[in-house]
Scaffold this active site. Structure first.
Site, mmCIF file in Angstrom:
data_model
loop_
_atom_site.group_PDB
_atom_site.id
_atom_site.type_symbol
_atom_site.label_atom_id
_atom_site.label_comp_id
_atom_site.label_asym_id
_atom_site.label_seq_id
_atom_site.Cartn_x
_atom_site.Cartn_y
_atom_site.Cartn_z
ATOM 1 N N HIS A 195 1.095 -8.494 20.072
ATOM 2 C CA HIS A 195 0.663 -7.229 19.478
ATOM 3 C C HIS A 195 1.831 -6.662 18.677
ATOM 4 O O HIS A 195 2.876 -6.356 19.237
ATOM 5 C CB HIS A 195 0.229 -6.251 20.579
ATOM 6 C CG HIS A 195 -0.725 -5.210 20.102
ATOM 7 N ND1 HIS A 195 -0.334 -4.145 19.325
ATOM 8 C CD2 HIS A 195 -2.059 -5.097 20.269
ATOM 9 C CE1 HIS A 195 -1.394 -3.407 19.056
ATOM 10 N NE2 HIS A 195 -2.458 -3.964 19.614
ATOM 11 N N HIS A 208 -2.647 -6.717 12.939
ATOM 12 C CA HIS A 208 -1.648 -6.161 13.864
ATOM 13 C C HIS A 208 -1.534 -6.919 15.186
ATOM 14 O O HIS A 208 -0.679 -6.584 16.011
ATOM 15 C CB HIS A 208 -1.989 -4.691 14.157
ATOM 16 C CG HIS A 208 -3.261 -4.568 14.937
ATOM 17 N ND1 HIS A 208 -4.493 -4.679 14.342
ATOM 18 C CD2 HIS A 208 -3.484 -4.400 16.258
ATOM 19 C CE1 HIS A 208 -5.436 -4.562 15.269
ATOM 20 N NE2 HIS A 208 -4.842 -4.398 16.444
#
Length: 148
Positions: free
Chosen positions: A72, A57
């Site tokens: 992110h 992620h």
């Protein structure tokens, strides 16, 4: 001067629009955020350098000048434990700006009740060192901001 590229296609929204106080308050560093295009896509390297951290992620790439950029992919996506993400590179790899790093589907993230917004942060950057923020729509690989 480091040119930081957009890691994903979408619309720039600024860090203040990120639904996470750590990013929206700039605690991680200055930068911007992208509300990604929905549907399967690829997140690319925002700069040329070495992948120092790679989670499904999120990733950090550090350039030869020592500057690190955090990407992110969505908010609270660590809770997915990698589900919905496919790594296209490995931690320690040297990558070129624009090279694919992670495949993902922002629509699936959103369908799971999480924000797919992607903060792009200049780590440990001093105040005022990030300029020329892109506005509006961007494609992966477009210039996102400058870091001096």
């Amino acid at each position: 001067m480091t040119t930081v590229l957009a890691p994903v296609e979408g619309v720039t929204v600024g860090l203040s629009a990120v639904p996470d106080p750590v990013f929206s308050a700039g605690m991680v560093g200055p930068g911007t955020a992208i509300d990604p295009a929905r549907g399967p896509g690829t997140a690319v390297a925002p700069i040329t350098g070495k992948i120092m951290k790679l989670h499904p992620h999120a990733y950090v790439i550090v350039g030869d000048d020592g500057k690190g950029v955090l990407v992110h992919l969505g908010i609270d996506t660590v809770q997915l434990k990698g589900k919905g993400f496919e790594l296209l590179a490995a931690e320690g790899d040297r990558v070129c700006a624009g090279q694919p790093v992670v495949a993902w589907d922002p629509a699936a993230i959103e369908a799971g009740g999480r924000s797919p917004v992607c903060p792009v942060v200049a780590l440990d950057a001093r105040a005022g060192s990030v300029t020329a923020m892109a506005g509006g729509s961007v494609h992966a690989g477009d210039e996102l901001f400058l870091w001096d």
